[in-house]
Design an enzyme around this catalytic site. Structure first.
Site, PDB file in Angstrom:
ATOM      1  N   ALA A 125       1.006  -1.270   0.092  1.00  0.00           N
ATOM      2  CA  ALA A 125       0.010   0.077  -0.093  1.00  0.00           C
ATOM      3  C   ALA A 125       0.969   1.226   0.069  1.00  0.00           C
ATOM      4  O   ALA A 125       0.267   2.223   0.307  1.00  0.00           O
ATOM      5  CB  ALA A 125      -1.021   0.038   1.149  1.00  0.00           C
ATOM      6  N   ASN A 192       1.609  -4.191   7.868  1.00  0.00           N
ATOM      7  CA  ASN A 192       2.321  -4.536   6.570  1.00  0.00           C
ATOM      8  C   ASN A 192       3.256  -3.424   6.070  1.00  0.00           C
ATOM      9  O   ASN A 192       4.245  -3.487   5.803  1.00  0.00           O
ATOM     10  CB  ASN A 192       1.380  -5.208   5.892  1.00  0.00           C
ATOM     11  CG  ASN A 192       0.645  -6.418   6.185  1.00  0.00           C
ATOM     12  OD1 ASN A 192       1.297  -7.410   6.418  1.00  0.00           O
ATOM     13  ND2 ASN A 192      -0.700  -6.333   6.415  1.00  0.00           N
ATOM     14  N   HIS A 222      -0.814   7.189   3.949  1.00  0.00           N
ATOM     15  CA  HIS A 222       0.649   6.696   4.581  1.00  0.00           C
ATOM     16  C   HIS A 222       1.548   7.788   4.133  1.00  0.00           C
ATOM     17  O   HIS A 222       1.552   7.909   2.895  1.00  0.00           O
ATOM     18  CB  HIS A 222       1.136   5.286   4.146  1.00  0.00           C
ATOM     19  CG  HIS A 222       0.381   4.148   4.484  1.00  0.00           C
ATOM     20  ND1 HIS A 222       0.010   3.604   5.678  1.00  0.00           N
ATOM     21  CD2 HIS A 222      -0.490   3.329   3.608  1.00  0.00           C
ATOM     22  CE1 HIS A 222      -0.766   2.748   5.602  1.00  0.00           C
ATOM     23  NE2 HIS A 222      -1.178   2.345   4.386  1.00  0.00           N
TER      24      HIS A 222
HETATM   25  N1  LIG Z   1       1.648  -5.811   2.231  1.00  0.00           N
HETATM   26  C1  LIG Z   1       0.730  -5.004   2.073  1.00  0.00           C
HETATM   27  O1  LIG Z   1       0.802  -3.995   2.057  1.00  0.00           O
HETATM   28  C2  LIG Z   1      -0.680  -5.846   2.486  1.00  0.00           C
HETATM   29  C3  LIG Z   1      -1.796  -4.749   2.521  1.00  0.00           C
HETATM   30  C4  LIG Z   1      -3.058  -5.112   2.785  1.00  0.00           C
HETATM   31  C5  LIG Z   1      -3.132  -6.548   3.202  1.00  0.00           C
HETATM   32  N2  LIG Z   1      -1.891  -7.352   3.519  1.00  0.00           N
HETATM   33  C6  LIG Z   1      -2.152  -8.491   4.214  1.00  0.00           C
HETATM   34  O2  LIG Z   1      -2.496  -9.541   3.200  1.00  0.00           O
HETATM   35  C7  LIG Z   1      -3.231 -10.549   3.784  1.00  0.00           C
HETATM   36  C8  LIG Z   1      -4.581 -10.876   3.038  1.00  0.00           C
HETATM   37  O3  LIG Z   1      -5.430  -9.538   2.897  1.00  0.00           O
HETATM   38  P1  LIG Z   1      -7.059  -9.480   2.598  1.00  0.00           P
HETATM   39  O4  LIG Z   1      -7.392  -7.980   2.644  1.00  0.00           O
HETATM   40  O5  LIG Z   1      -7.017 -10.530   1.298  1.00  0.00           O
HETATM   41  O6  LIG Z   1      -7.534 -10.567   3.986  1.00  0.00           O
HETATM   42  P2  LIG Z   1      -8.977 -11.200   3.858  1.00  0.00           P
HETATM   43  O7  LIG Z   1      -9.269 -11.112   5.376  1.00  0.00           O
HETATM   44  O8  LIG Z   1      -9.883 -10.305   2.995  1.00  0.00           O
HETATM   45  O9  LIG Z   1      -8.793 -12.713   3.271  1.00  0.00           O
HETATM   46  C9  LIG Z   1      -7.688 -13.338   3.939  1.00  0.00           C
HETATM   47  C10 LIG Z   1      -8.320 -14.714   3.686  1.00  0.00           C
HETATM   48  O10 LIG Z   1      -7.299 -15.579   4.095  1.00  0.00           O
HETATM   49  C11 LIG Z   1      -7.993 -16.692   4.776  1.00  0.00           C
HETATM   50  N3  LIG Z   1      -7.105 -17.368   5.771  1.00  0.00           N
HETATM   51  C12 LIG Z   1      -6.678 -16.550   6.936  1.00  0.00           C
HETATM   52  N4  LIG Z   1      -5.587 -17.403   7.641  1.00  0.00           N
HETATM   53  C13 LIG Z   1      -5.223 -18.301   6.606  1.00  0.00           C
HETATM   54  C14 LIG Z   1      -4.547 -19.459   6.572  1.00  0.00           C
HETATM   55  N5  LIG Z   1      -3.659 -19.844   7.544  1.00  0.00           N
HETATM   56  N6  LIG Z   1      -4.359 -20.470   5.678  1.00  0.00           N
HETATM   57  C15 LIG Z   1      -5.445 -20.441   4.738  1.00  0.00           C
HETATM   58  N7  LIG Z   1      -6.109 -19.148   4.720  1.00  0.00           N
HETATM   59  C16 LIG Z   1      -6.184 -18.564   5.721  1.00  0.00           C
HETATM   60  C17 LIG Z   1      -9.091 -16.059   5.538  1.00  0.00           C
HETATM   61  O11 LIG Z   1     -10.255 -17.171   5.522  1.00  0.00           O
HETATM   62  C18 LIG Z   1      -9.608 -15.349   4.265  1.00  0.00           C
HETATM   63  O12 LIG Z   1     -10.369 -15.836   3.465  1.00  0.00           O
HETATM   64  C19 LIG Z   1      -3.338 -10.146   5.172  1.00  0.00           C
HETATM   65  O13 LIG Z   1      -2.720 -10.786   6.097  1.00  0.00           O
HETATM   66  C20 LIG Z   1      -3.317  -8.629   5.454  1.00  0.00           C
HETATM   67  O14 LIG Z   1      -3.098  -8.238   6.480  1.00  0.00           O
HETATM   68  C21 LIG Z   1      -0.980  -6.870   3.236  1.00  0.00           C
END
Ligand SMILES: NC(=O)c1ccc[n+]([C@@H]2O[C@H](COP(=O)([O-])OP(=O)(O)OC[C@H]3O[C@@H](n4cnc5c(N)ncnc54)[C@H](O)[C@@H]3O)[C@@H](O)[C@H]2O)c1
Length: 272
Positions: A125, A192, A222
């Site tokens: 992000a 993150n 940010h």
């Molecule tokens: N790098 C970045 O800038 C950034 C930005 C936004 C989100 N993220 C991270 O990316 C990840 C996904 O974000 P999102 O918005 O798609 O989240 P989300 O909650 O919409 O989707 C996550 C999915 O993963 C599943 N899940 C959770 N733990 C699991 C596991 N151990 N094994 C398999 N499935 C699992 C959940 O059931 C859900 O369907 C999160 O950890 C979030 O913090 C990173």
């Protein structure tokens, strides 16, 4: 074409899958897994080319995929990253916050070397990681100010030990002012960006983080300031939240899609 396995079928995973399905990313999505089976089934129902829904995360990387995309949770990174690399698959990690734990970072980093595989962390992000990478040896300070609507922060463990009620915040309020290392436990789902800045720059004990709850904003903003011998970097990204998960910024998804497209394409690569 590269074969992709997807770990996590939520907001980001769904958009990545759709980008593969539409041909925007020249790859084939062959296997998907989510701890909630309904999430995986729902995702597959949106795709023309149906990947196999596997019953556990191990089956993602034991199948003949080239790269696994983690878009699940920090727990998934802690639990599955090393075995994915051991199974000789490259890995893209979205839950970058998990790598702020030095021991997790070290085992993943060692596994890359031991098994000759690559872990990719998209810029997510924010913007400016290209600069911080290039000037790493000359950096003196990095400060991140993250501003979000209280609704995007309200589940954070920070509120368990605070007198502040996120529902009652009526003006911009600084919730946290400290180092990234501490922010990771108080705002794990919002960390993150701080993790990426720490990993690229000065580490989590020397990266300053301020978290502001602003009831008047509908953006995830940010603001980054970095100083050093190279000069100064000031950058502000005002992100539109993902419509299905307001904690996640739309840019995080777009950034992942673009990095995956680059990995899957033979072309001139622009940018550091
Ligand atoms: N790098 C970045 O800038 C950034 C930005 C936004 C989100 N993220 C991270 O990316 C990840 C996904 O974000 P999102 O918005 O798609 O989240 P989300 O909650 O919409 O989707 C996550 C999915 O993963 C599943 N899940 C959770 N733990 C699991 C596991 N151990 N094994 C398999 N499935 C699992 C959940 O059931 C859900 O369907 C999160 O950890 C979030 O913090 C990173």
């Amino acid at each position: 074409m590269k074969r992709i396995g997807l770990l996590g079928c939520g907001a980001i995973g769904t958009q990545i899958a759709l980008a593969i399905d539409s041909g925007k990313i020249p790859a084939t999505l062959t296997h998907v897994y989510d701890t909630k089976r309904s999430q995986a089934d729902n995702l597959v129902s949106k795709l023309k080319l149906k990947p196999e829904v596997v019953a556990n995360s191990h089956l993602l990387s034991s199948n003949p995929v080239d790269l696994v995309v983690e878009a699940a949770s920090q727990d998934a990174v802690r639990k599955d990253a090393v075995s994915i690399l051991q199974n000789k698959k490259d890995l893209m990690i979205m839950s970058a916050g998990a790598l702020l734990d030095q021991s997790v970072f070290e085992v993943i980093s060692d596994a890359c070397k031991d098994f000759g595989k690559t872990v990719y962390l998209p810029s997510g992000a924010i913007a400016g990681l290209d600069v911080l990478k290039a000037v790493k040896d000359e950096l003196e300070s990095v400060v991140l100010v993250t501003t979000k609507n209280p609704a995007s922060l309200k589940d954070a463990p920070f509120f368990d030990s605070s007198d502040i009620d996120p529902e009652k915040i009526s003006e911009p309020t600084v919730l946290f002012d400290g180092k990234a290392k501490e922010a990771v436990s108080l705002f794990p789902k919002n960390i993150n960006v701080a993790a990426l800045l720490s990993l690229v720059g000065l580490g989590s004990e020397n990266t300053s983080v301020r978290v502001v709850a602003d009831p008047n904003t509908n953006k995830n903003t940010h603001h980054i300031e970095a100083n050093g011998k190279f000069g100064k970097l000031t950058i502000t990204v005002e992100n539109v939240p993902d419509p299905t998960n307001p904690k996640t910024s739309r840019l995080a998804t777009l950034s992942a899609i673009e990095l995956l497209r680059q990995i899957c394409t033979k072309e001139v690569q622009i940018g550091t």
